[in-house]
Write a protein that holds these residues in place. Sequence first.
Motif, PDB file in Angstrom:
ATOM      1  N   VAL A 198     -24.843 -70.196 -17.887  1.00 43.14           N
ATOM      2  CA  VAL A 198     -23.742 -70.316 -16.930  1.00 43.14           C
ATOM      3  C   VAL A 198     -22.391 -70.019 -17.605  1.00 43.14           C
ATOM      4  O   VAL A 198     -22.116 -70.499 -18.687  1.00 43.14           O
ATOM      5  CB  VAL A 198     -23.726 -71.723 -16.277  1.00 43.14           C
ATOM      6  CG1 VAL A 198     -22.516 -71.894 -15.388  1.00 43.14           C
ATOM      7  CG2 VAL A 198     -25.002 -71.927 -15.487  1.00 43.14           C
ATOM      8  N   ASP A 199     -21.601 -69.216 -16.928  1.00 47.16           N
ATOM      9  CA  ASP A 199     -20.419 -68.657 -17.574  1.00 47.16           C
ATOM     10  C   ASP A 199     -19.185 -68.801 -16.695  1.00 47.16           C
ATOM     11  O   ASP A 199     -18.944 -68.003 -15.803  1.00 47.16           O
ATOM     12  CB  ASP A 199     -20.717 -67.168 -17.862  1.00 47.16           C
ATOM     13  CG  ASP A 199     -19.555 -66.482 -18.548  1.00 47.16           C
ATOM     14  OD1 ASP A 199     -18.853 -67.145 -19.343  1.00 47.16           O
ATOM     15  OD2 ASP A 199     -19.347 -65.286 -18.301  1.00 47.16           O
ATOM     16  N   VAL A 200     -18.412 -69.839 -16.937  1.00 43.88           N
ATOM     17  CA  VAL A 200     -17.150 -70.035 -16.219  1.00 43.88           C
ATOM     18  C   VAL A 200     -16.056 -70.277 -17.260  1.00 43.88           C
ATOM     19  O   VAL A 200     -15.882 -71.389 -17.741  1.00 43.88           O
ATOM     20  CB  VAL A 200     -17.229 -71.240 -15.243  1.00 43.88           C
ATOM     21  CG1 VAL A 200     -15.902 -71.448 -14.516  1.00 43.88           C
ATOM     22  CG2 VAL A 200     -18.359 -71.052 -14.246  1.00 43.88           C
ATOM     23  N   VAL A 239     -24.537 -68.331 -28.472  1.00 41.12           N
ATOM     24  CA  VAL A 239     -24.044 -68.500 -27.105  1.00 41.12           C
ATOM     25  C   VAL A 239     -22.632 -67.945 -27.010  1.00 41.12           C
ATOM     26  O   VAL A 239     -21.802 -68.198 -27.870  1.00 41.12           O
ATOM     27  CB  VAL A 239     -24.027 -69.979 -26.640  1.00 41.12           C
ATOM     28  CG1 VAL A 239     -25.298 -70.348 -25.953  1.00 41.12           C
ATOM     29  CG2 VAL A 239     -23.779 -70.921 -27.796  1.00 41.12           C
ATOM     30  N   GLY A 240     -22.384 -67.180 -25.957  1.00 37.39           N
ATOM     31  CA  GLY A 240     -21.054 -66.636 -25.733  1.00 37.39           C
ATOM     32  C   GLY A 240     -20.749 -65.361 -26.497  1.00 37.39           C
ATOM     33  O   GLY A 240     -19.639 -64.857 -26.455  1.00 37.39           O
ATOM     34  N   SER A 241     -21.728 -64.823 -27.211  1.00 32.49           N
ATOM     35  CA  SER A 241     -21.445 -63.645 -28.031  1.00 32.49           C
ATOM     36  C   SER A 241     -21.426 -62.364 -27.187  1.00 32.49           C
ATOM     37  O   SER A 241     -21.062 -61.301 -27.678  1.00 32.49           O
ATOM     38  CB  SER A 241     -22.448 -63.522 -29.173  1.00 32.49           C
ATOM     39  OG  SER A 241     -23.750 -63.368 -28.667  1.00 32.49           O
ATOM     40  N   LYS A 261     -24.103 -61.061 -24.757  1.00 36.07           N
ATOM     41  CA  LYS A 261     -25.353 -60.310 -24.672  1.00 36.07           C
ATOM     42  C   LYS A 261     -25.519 -59.662 -23.290  1.00 36.07           C
ATOM     43  O   LYS A 261     -26.097 -58.594 -23.177  1.00 36.07           O
ATOM     44  CB  LYS A 261     -26.550 -61.233 -24.963  1.00 36.07           C
ATOM     45  CG  LYS A 261     -26.521 -61.796 -26.388  1.00 36.07           C
ATOM     46  CD  LYS A 261     -27.743 -62.634 -26.694  1.00 36.07           C
ATOM     47  CE  LYS A 261     -27.781 -63.956 -25.959  1.00 36.07           C
ATOM     48  NZ  LYS A 261     -26.707 -64.902 -26.356  1.00 36.07           N
ATOM     49  N   THR A 262     -24.985 -60.334 -22.265  1.00 32.31           N
ATOM     50  CA  THR A 262     -25.226 -59.849 -20.901  1.00 32.31           C
ATOM     51  C   THR A 262     -24.684 -58.440 -20.699  1.00 32.31           C
ATOM     52  O   THR A 262     -25.351 -57.598 -20.099  1.00 32.31           O
ATOM     53  CB  THR A 262     -24.553 -60.798 -19.877  1.00 32.31           C
ATOM     54  OG1 THR A 262     -24.808 -62.138 -20.284  1.00 32.31           O
ATOM     55  CG2 THR A 262     -25.095 -60.573 -18.498  1.00 32.31           C
ATOM     56  N   ILE A 263     -23.492 -58.197 -21.211  1.00 27.35           N
ATOM     57  CA  ILE A 263     -22.916 -56.868 -20.986  1.00 27.35           C
ATOM     58  C   ILE A 263     -23.747 -55.801 -21.716  1.00 27.35           C
ATOM     59  O   ILE A 263     -23.925 -54.687 -21.223  1.00 27.35           O
ATOM     60  CB  ILE A 263     -21.409 -56.817 -21.386  1.00 27.35           C
ATOM     61  CG1 ILE A 263     -20.800 -55.449 -21.052  1.00 27.35           C
ATOM     62  CG2 ILE A 263     -21.204 -57.099 -22.856  1.00 27.35           C
ATOM     63  CD1 ILE A 263     -20.792 -55.116 -19.581  1.00 27.35           C
TER      64      ILE A 263
HETATM   65  P1  ADP Z   1     -24.220 -64.839 -24.002  1.00 21.30           P
HETATM   66  O1  ADP Z   1     -24.381 -63.992 -25.200  1.00 21.30           O
HETATM   67  O2  ADP Z   1     -24.228 -66.296 -24.315  1.00 21.30           O
HETATM   68  O3  ADP Z   1     -25.187 -64.467 -22.894  1.00 21.30           O
HETATM   69  P2  ADP Z   1     -22.299 -63.794 -22.175  1.00 21.30           P
HETATM   70  O4  ADP Z   1     -22.923 -62.461 -22.097  1.00 21.30           O
HETATM   71  O5  ADP Z   1     -22.483 -64.709 -21.007  1.00 21.30           O
HETATM   72  O6  ADP Z   1     -22.774 -64.560 -23.480  1.00 21.30           O
HETATM   73  O7  ADP Z   1     -20.771 -63.605 -22.506  1.00 21.30           O
HETATM   74  C1  ADP Z   1     -19.855 -64.671 -22.530  1.00 21.30           C
HETATM   75  C2  ADP Z   1     -18.546 -64.280 -21.906  1.00 21.30           C
HETATM   76  O8  ADP Z   1     -17.860 -63.372 -22.745  1.00 21.30           O
HETATM   77  C3  ADP Z   1     -18.679 -63.570 -20.580  1.00 21.30           C
HETATM   78  O9  ADP Z   1     -17.667 -64.016 -19.741  1.00 21.30           O
HETATM   79  C4  ADP Z   1     -18.522 -62.117 -20.940  1.00 21.30           C
HETATM   80  O10 ADP Z   1     -18.116 -61.337 -19.851  1.00 21.30           O
HETATM   81  C5  ADP Z   1     -17.492 -62.194 -22.021  1.00 21.30           C
HETATM   82  N1  ADP Z   1     -17.509 -61.091 -22.989  1.00 21.30           N
HETATM   83  C6  ADP Z   1     -18.564 -60.348 -23.387  1.00 21.30           C
HETATM   84  N2  ADP Z   1     -18.186 -59.447 -24.306  1.00 21.30           N
HETATM   85  C7  ADP Z   1     -16.879 -59.628 -24.522  1.00 21.30           C
HETATM   86  C8  ADP Z   1     -15.918 -59.002 -25.378  1.00 21.30           C
HETATM   87  N3  ADP Z   1     -16.258 -58.006 -26.205  1.00 21.30           N
HETATM   88  N4  ADP Z   1     -14.653 -59.457 -25.330  1.00 21.30           N
HETATM   89  C9  ADP Z   1     -14.312 -60.467 -24.493  1.00 21.30           C
HETATM   90  N5  ADP Z   1     -15.149 -61.091 -23.676  1.00 21.30           N
HETATM   91  C10 ADP Z   1     -16.436 -60.690 -23.677  1.00 21.30           C
END
Ligand code: ADP
Length: 683
Positions: free
Chosen positions: A547-549, A288-290, A292-294
């Motif tokens: 959810v991401d806040v 979680v938080g790693s 993945k969405t981007i």
């Molecule tokens: P998950 O893998 O749990 O889906 P998210 O994609 O929601 O995680 O990412 C968690 C948060 O970290 C988001 O706010 C995202 O925009 C941010 N984030 C993603 N990649 C990076 C990065 N390389 N550096 C800093 N923040 C990042």
Amino acid sequence: MKDQLIDLKINEKAIKLFNKLGITRVIDLVLHFPYRYIDETRITLISEMAIGEECLIEGEIISSEVLYRPRKMLLVKVKDSSGLITCRFLHFYASQITQLSSGKSFRFFGEPKLGYNGIEMVHPKYHVANPLKELASTLTPVYPTVAGLTQHAIKKAIELAFKSNILEETVPSSMLQPLHLLGFSEAVKILHYPPPNSSIDSLLDKTHIAWKRIIFDELLAQQISARINYHQRETRQAPVLKGNKQQLQQFIQQLTFKLTSAQERVLAEIISDLHRPYPMHRLLQGDVGSGKTIIATIACLHTIYGGYQAALMAPTEILAEQHFIKIERWLKPLGIRTQWLTGSMKKKDKDGAHQNIKHHTVDLIIGTHALIQNEVEFAKLGLAVIDEQHRFGVEQRLALRVQASQHGQFEPHMLMMTATPIPRTLSMSYFADLDVSTINELPQGRQPIITKLIDSKRRDEVIQRIREVCLAGHQAYWVCPLIEESETLELETARDTFNYLQQYSPDLKVGLVHGKMDRLEKQAIMDAFYKNDIHILVATTVIEVGVDVPNATMIVIDHAERMGLAQLHQLRGRVGRGSQLSICILLYQTPLSDLAKQRLKIIYESNDGFELARQDLLIRGPGELLGAKQSGVPGFRYASLDQHEDLLSTVQNVADDMIQEFHLMALNHVTRWHGQLTDYLKA
Ligand code: ADP
Ligand code: MG
């Protein structure tokens, strides 16, 4: 080849009973192994019997009498050259009284126990001792069975099966030898008819060398079919997505953060798959938080630059919504046309969405299960992303692929994402037909979340703490208990909590979000929370995933003892998303069950999703982790992934070699175990 039970001339009634045991083919009889053994290969002297250890004795009956107190029973005293024992029968026929009369010699088989009258056997098996009758030449098997099917019938059928020429070797001896594995026919013969002096313990706990071969074979069959499925995918067609490297780089560079090297690595793996002419099936796992969405977003963008549509499906509306807002913010400036699609949309809007999707007037479709409804016709789907894939059943994952390929010659590429990492053992077995990419680091600057276990009697202290956090400018979640029995009750509890917190904190803004709200209401609340207009968000477990806040730095999980490990970890992952120190409070209600204690201890001790998944696997078994209950993923009959983990990589190599060099044998091997090639995980 004769492989049906009917070929053994087994009658229909018995065949039905065998079917109940999962035995439909002749080979299934051979693979139906005893669950215990009786040693009638030697006679034990009465004086040498061990209490509790079944044995065969032979002796003369010296007295036989029927008692009526304390209850009716037949007591038979037996003597051999070394000592005396009592055999006791509580149920007996009149004929047995005459049969077991003094002066006759018998063999008795049973478990010696210490009784009123010294050592005794209760209801031993017995038959007339005939010095000419040989002792059993092997241990006697006892088979699992169903009512109506006798041990004798099973034994006969298995004997026939052994005579019917189906024990041919399916693994080349050049591969067996280096692994010191027995031949197949030798191994099964030992398991059904172990020679005298075999170690019964090792037969029962499956550590016997004969078992090693069987377990190897079972894992091998699974691995071969998974690998064949894997290669079969390479013969199917998917669009070659060339994308636009320069524009993609530009997009990545203007992000407000720099991708971690793990993110860059998995992105390269995905993009390289998208260039291939056959469908990608890739599992992207990352805690979680790693981030993945981007990665999913960039993959979608690559697809769209390649002239195709991309779709992203999430398990809940809240999560889909969040993705939509976030991704639209990223992609709108590039002129990418996004479409929102969920079940709760008004018919008119939904129809409009369907038209857009069909006529390719939108590039990226984000939504829930609504994406896999029949009415959805993609014009040109190049990539389907499934977020939190473990929340979907196998059929649902499959549906998206089928859906998309219905109207064109191409299958879409598939990217499945999960924060519930698949332990290595599982990814090497059940998921062997997928490719796996792992994000194994968190973005920089994240601090580990502090987890605290607090008795719910101290609830008010916790509320005080929440207030401090919020007054300092941060935000908090309060997750209400999961009440599986009643949704209404769950909602009531959430409302009560909301009211209580509001009364307690008139100077702070408290919000409530739950699954029964309609979309707009939910959206309004979530928007307010993103904007920090709401400080404390009271929520049911609808916020579990995604959810991401980042400004939320505290989460309270009420009745944490009711939740599973994966769920707790997901919930905890709602905080610790920014650079601030975050805290997760697990409120529990005493008394705790042993299982709940175990889970809370594990979640308290580890912040690492991989470690938690491993522990979860130990507690719950692979079935639940895979959602196998709904989706019918076949388990193993004899192999166990914990116990036989060390065999897996060997098995994998043998499977690959056999597919390459001994294709026919490989197919025969799978047939032996599965009947035919299974395609159970073409997710
Ligand atoms: P998950 O893998 O749990 O889906 P998210 O994609 O929601 O995680 O990412 C968690 C948060 O970290 C988001 O706010 C995202 O925009 C941010 N984030 C993603 N990649 C990076 C990065 N390389 N550096 C800093 N923040 C990042
Ligand atoms: Mg996510």
